[in-house]
Design a protein around this motif. Structure first.
Motif, mmCIF file in Angstrom:
data_model
loop_
_atom_site.group_PDB
_atom_site.id
_atom_site.type_symbol
_atom_site.label_atom_id
_atom_site.label_comp_id
_atom_site.label_asym_id
_atom_site.label_seq_id
_atom_site.Cartn_x
_atom_site.Cartn_y
_atom_site.Cartn_z
ATOM 1 N N ALA A 47 0.836 -1.196 0.000
ATOM 2 C CA ALA A 47 0.000 0.000 0.000
ATOM 3 C C ALA A 47 0.868 1.242 0.000
ATOM 4 O O ALA A 47 1.999 1.235 0.447
ATOM 5 C CB ALA A 47 -0.911 -0.008 1.216
ATOM 6 N N SER A 48 0.311 2.341 -0.511
ATOM 7 C CA SER A 48 1.131 3.535 -0.652
ATOM 8 C C SER A 48 0.348 4.801 -0.344
ATOM 9 O O SER A 48 0.541 5.820 -0.958
ATOM 10 C CB SER A 48 1.687 3.617 -2.068
ATOM 11 N N TYR A 49 -0.542 4.713 0.618
ATOM 12 C CA TYR A 49 -1.333 5.880 0.966
ATOM 13 C C TYR A 49 -0.487 6.919 1.683
ATOM 14 O O TYR A 49 0.301 6.599 2.569
ATOM 15 C CB TYR A 49 -2.492 5.475 1.885
ATOM 16 N N THR A 50 -0.608 8.178 1.295
ATOM 17 C CA THR A 50 -0.036 9.285 2.041
ATOM 18 C C THR A 50 -1.107 10.320 2.252
ATOM 19 O O THR A 50 -1.813 10.707 1.324
ATOM 20 C CB THR A 50 1.152 9.929 1.304
ATOM 21 N N GLU A 51 -1.257 10.761 3.486
ATOM 22 C CA GLU A 51 -2.350 11.684 3.800
ATOM 23 C C GLU A 51 -2.182 13.021 3.091
ATOM 24 O O GLU A 51 -3.142 13.651 2.694
ATOM 25 C CB GLU A 51 -2.422 11.903 5.313
ATOM 26 N N SER A 52 -0.929 13.466 2.903
ATOM 27 C CA SER A 52 -0.711 14.747 2.243
ATOM 28 C C SER A 52 -1.254 14.737 0.823
ATOM 29 O O SER A 52 -1.826 15.713 0.348
ATOM 30 C CB SER A 52 0.777 15.088 2.233
ATOM 31 N N ALA A 53 -1.095 13.600 0.127
ATOM 32 C CA ALA A 53 -1.617 13.507 -1.234
ATOM 33 C C ALA A 53 -3.126 13.524 -1.225
ATOM 34 O O ALA A 53 -3.772 14.156 -2.057
ATOM 35 C CB ALA A 53 -1.107 12.227 -1.892
ATOM 36 N N ALA A 54 -3.728 12.835 -0.237
ATOM 37 C CA ALA A 54 -5.188 12.799 -0.172
ATOM 38 C C ALA A 54 -5.757 14.169 0.142
ATOM 39 O O ALA A 54 -6.803 14.557 -0.370
ATOM 40 C CB ALA A 54 -5.641 11.789 0.877
ATOM 41 N N ASN A 55 -5.056 14.930 0.988
ATOM 42 C CA ASN A 55 -5.573 16.236 1.378
ATOM 43 C C ASN A 55 -5.702 17.187 0.203
ATOM 44 O O ASN A 55 -6.506 18.109 0.228
ATOM 45 C CB ASN A 55 -4.679 16.858 2.453
ATOM 46 N N ALA A 56 -4.906 16.975 -0.831
ATOM 47 C CA ALA A 56 -5.007 17.836 -2.008
ATOM 48 C C ALA A 56 -6.377 17.725 -2.642
ATOM 49 O O ALA A 56 -6.814 18.625 -3.344
ATOM 50 C CB ALA A 56 -3.929 17.447 -3.020
ATOM 51 N N ALA A 57 -7.060 16.620 -2.386
ATOM 52 C CA ALA A 57 -8.363 16.406 -2.997
ATOM 53 C C ALA A 57 -9.503 16.514 -2.005
ATOM 54 O O ALA A 57 -10.652 16.395 -2.381
ATOM 55 C CB ALA A 57 -8.397 15.024 -3.648
ATOM 56 N N THR A 58 -9.218 16.716 -0.722
ATOM 57 C CA THR A 58 -10.273 16.678 0.286
ATOM 58 C C THR A 58 -10.567 18.020 0.936
ATOM 59 O O THR A 58 -11.444 18.097 1.786
ATOM 60 C CB THR A 58 -9.903 15.680 1.402
ATOM 61 N N ASP A 59 -9.838 19.069 0.553
ATOM 62 C CA ASP A 59 -10.034 20.355 1.223
ATOM 63 C C ASP A 59 -10.847 21.334 0.385
ATOM 64 O O ASP A 59 -10.815 22.538 0.599
ATOM 65 C CB ASP A 59 -8.685 20.987 1.578
ATOM 66 N N LEU A 60 -11.602 20.835 -0.584
ATOM 67 C CA LEU A 60 -12.421 21.708 -1.416
ATOM 68 C C LEU A 60 -13.633 22.209 -0.651
ATOM 69 O O LEU A 60 -14.197 21.512 0.184
ATOM 70 C CB LEU A 60 -12.896 20.957 -2.666
#
Length: 695
Positions: free
Chosen positions: A40-53
């Motif tokens: 697995a390769s989840y990183t929260e910083s990458a996800a946050n780019a799409a979740t702070d709209l």
């Protein structure tokens, strides 16, 4: 705004494609956890780019969109008289019972039109306002309001008025034309505002449609539609309105699947009551809910869902050991030192010679088929989809009060889905919340009253919020390519008939509270993972059956114990764990019968002695079965032991070895030889016997 959205969508695509193949680091709050042996390769910083709209990133309401004030001075008045109209002012003409508007300006309409159209055919730079001041518009064979051309048309619902638009069940269109296709139809931008009411009876197809942007700033709108209720091709944005939809197809939707920054549904506030035969609110790319009150029913509700059952041979979970399971044949239950997660040669083969994939079982194979159907869903006929909140790329809930009764998934994204806040109550015929990519619960309250599976995604991140899951199969399921479940905060309770926490990859827990009431049959377990379960913080209580019981991994930094009982314990029978000084570590009353329980707390210390009791009472206050404070008394001492390792297995005799069957990573009891298949069959038979007895 468009640029920020495009960057966010690109981040999702990058996230979905990442894989490092060996070890990973997940950012959980301010902590970083390394998960060994996981792809697995989840990183929260990458996800946050799409979740702070937020709404401001996706839609902007201009003054003309929100301003509902109007004056007759300088306006053109159109008085409808049944078969025609009397027009006072410029820019509009009447012919054959229809009115055509050809210039910018304000047009005030009142009266009844029994069979005719209001057509806007103005210049591409023109702003046209239609003030509906108490109208009843009907057209038997076309759209009663048809905007052929304008820069933007604004419909204002005059205060204190009731307005009705009704079309017929068949349209007479020009040769080879497929539009108009709605009772209120616009080829260009369309906005609706005002404090009056609008009722749309769409007997032909859709209720209200814009082929460009559709912005609803205010008003009370009721739509009954033969197909979709309200459609904006590029953008559907709503704030402050009160909307009621009864639709055979989708309730509200965007349809542009060609542009990455379009096909958006964005809702800031308002009240929504949607009863849809297909999807409730559906966006081709991004669905954003910043607030509002929602009551969404799809496909007749969860009671109308197809009954799902586990399928496949089962018993082939790959983990830290190869175990035949209870009653398994030919396996020692231990992985030879130095070996990898690959099964021994020849194991796990089907009779036809096909090798089952590593880390899968019958349940996972069934889930994979379901996931494939879900991911293909965006391009299929809408009759196959009856999801409540659905996005093709990104779904975000920042706030709101949302009640869902869904035949299919309640919350679904073919990409990422995020809940940052709000209060969401769910009854789902399939998954309560599903993402093909990353599913993030960062805040809010989710009350999942019924579901097939509760939370499902390739990467599942629980970093906050209160989540209560009831599932007829798995409670939380990380599946797909490079699956990973990360828990760094929040409060999660699970009541699952299948696995409680399930990852076809790994689990990492650094904080939060997790309470699992898992399965009563031995074909599933309270915890089920194929890689590792590294625990470094938080409180974990997981009770259920013992046939496939797993604890946390030995390389965790926070200790845990797993107790396996020789006989099933009745639901509600307390389990009490205390240290040598009599301090309570945990007192818990499982909601269902159980024969194993995992307890992990920061208060557990390796090398110290503990005593586990069964039964008795507690004077404390129980929340989800976990008691806080109070005095425990009246129990029976089951075992006294020393916490020898970071993941210590115990039974009535004391410290023991890990489950030699499916424990310690699930083992490999399967394929078509050995005990895996037999165990699953035996478990299924036991479950059927239990159900028959209950009946």
């Amino acid at each position: 705004m468009r640029k920020k959205l495009a960057i966010a969508l690109m981040s999702i695509a990058i996230l979905a494609g990442c894989s490092n193949g060996t070890a990973t680091e997940e950012s959980a709050g301010n902590e970083t956890t390394t998960v060994q042996g996981s792809t697995a390769s989840y990183t929260e910083s990458a996800a946050n780019a799409a979740t702070d709209l937020t709404m401001a990133d996706l839609a902007e309401f201009d003054d003309e969109d929100t301003n509902a004030d109007w004056s007759a001075d300088g306006a053109t008045t159109i008085s409808l008289n049944g078969s025609g109209a009397t027009i006072s002012g410029s820019g509009a003409t009447e012919a054959d019972g229809s009115v055509t508007i050809t210039a910018a300006g304000t047009y005030i309409l009142s009266g009844t039109l029994e069979d005719g159209q209001i057509v806007v055919e103005a210049g591409k730079e023109d702003l046209v306002r239609l003030v509906l001041n108490g109208v009843d518009l009907t057209d038997a064979d076309n759209a009663p309001i048809y905007v052929k051309s304008a820069d933007k048309t604004v419909i204002t619902l005059a205060a204190g008025t009731t307005n009705t638009v009704t079309d017929g069940s068949e349209y007479v269109l020009e040769a080879d034309a497929d539009e108009p296709s709605a009772a209120i139809f616009s080829k260009d931008d369309l906005s609706i505002n005002g404090s009056g009411s609008l009722t749309v009876n769409a007997n032909y197809n859709d209720g209200i449609t814009s082929k460009d942007d559709l912005l609803i700033a205010s008003g009370t709108i009721t739509v009954t539609a033969a197909d979709d209720g309200i459609v904006g091709r590029d953008l559907l944005a709503v704030q402050e309105a009160s909307i009621t939809i009864e639709a055979v197809g989708d309730g509200m939707k965007s349809t542009n699947d060609e542009d990455a920054d379009k096909g958006v549904v964005a809702i800031a506030s308002g009240t929504f009551t949607i009863n849809a035969g297909a999807d409730g609110i559906q966006a081709e790319t991004t669905l954003l809910i910043d607030g509002g009150t929602f009551d969404v029913t799809t496909g007749g509700g969860s009671a109308n869902a197809e009954v799902k059952t586990e399928q496949g041979p089962g018993g082939m979970g790959m983990g830290q050991g190869f175990g035949g399971g209870q009653g398994g044949q030919g396996f020692t239950g231990e992985r030879p030192e130095g070996t990898t997660g690959e099964p021994p040669e020849g194991m796990g083969e089907r009779p036809d010679g096909q090798t089952m994939p590593q880390g899968t079982d019958g349940q996972a194979m069934s889930e994979a088929a379901t996931d494939t159907a879900d991911s293909q869903d965006a391009g299929t006929d809408e009759s196959t989809s009856a999801k409540s909140l659905k996005a093709g790329v990104n779904l975000i809930v920042n706030d709101g009060t949302i009640t869902i009764d869904s035949k299919d998934d309640a919350i679904h994204s073919n990409g990422s889905a995020t809940v940052n806040g709000g209060e969401i109550t769910i009854k789902a015929g399939d998954d309560a919340a599903h993402a093909d990519g990353t599913l993030t619960i960062a805040g809010g309250k989710l009350d999942i009253q019924s579901s097939y599976e509760g939370l499902e995604g390739t990467a599942i991140v629980v970093s906050g919020g209160e989540i209560d899951v009831t599932a007829s199969d798995d409670g939380v399921n990380a599946s797909g390519t490079d699956p990973l479940l990360t828990i760094s905060g929040g409060y999660l309770t699970v009541n699952a008939s299948g696995d409680g926490l399930d990852s076809n990859g790994s689990i990492a827990m650094t904080g939060g509270t997790v309470i699992v009431n898992g399965p009563t049959n031995d074909g599933n377990g309270p915890l089920d993972y194929d890689g590792t379960f590294e625990l470094s913080g938080g409180v974990l209580i997981a009770a259920g059956s013992s046939g496939m019981a797993q604890s946390t991994s030995d390389d965790s930094s926070q200790a845990s114990i797993i107790m396996t009982f020789s006989a099933a314990q009745e639901a509600g029978t307390l389990v009490h764990l205390e240290d040598s000084q009599g301090n309570t570590i945990a007192t818990f009353a499982p909601a269902k019968s159980y024969s194993s329980i995992v307890i992990s707390s920061p208060d557990l210390k390796q090398g110290e002695s503990y005593t586990l009791y069964s039964g008795g009472t507690s004077g404390g206050t129980a929340t989800d079965g976990l008691y806080a404070d109070g005095t425990y008394s009246g129990g029976t001492k089951v075992v006294e032991f020393t916490l020898e390792s970071v993941a210590t297995w115990i039974n009535e005799s004391g410290v023991t070895t890990a489950n030699s069957g499916f424990g310690m990573g699930g083992g490999m009891g399967g394929g078509m030889g050995g005990g895996g298949r037999g165990d699953r069959q035996q478990a299924d038979q036991s479950q059927q016997t239990e159900q028959q007895t209950a009946q």
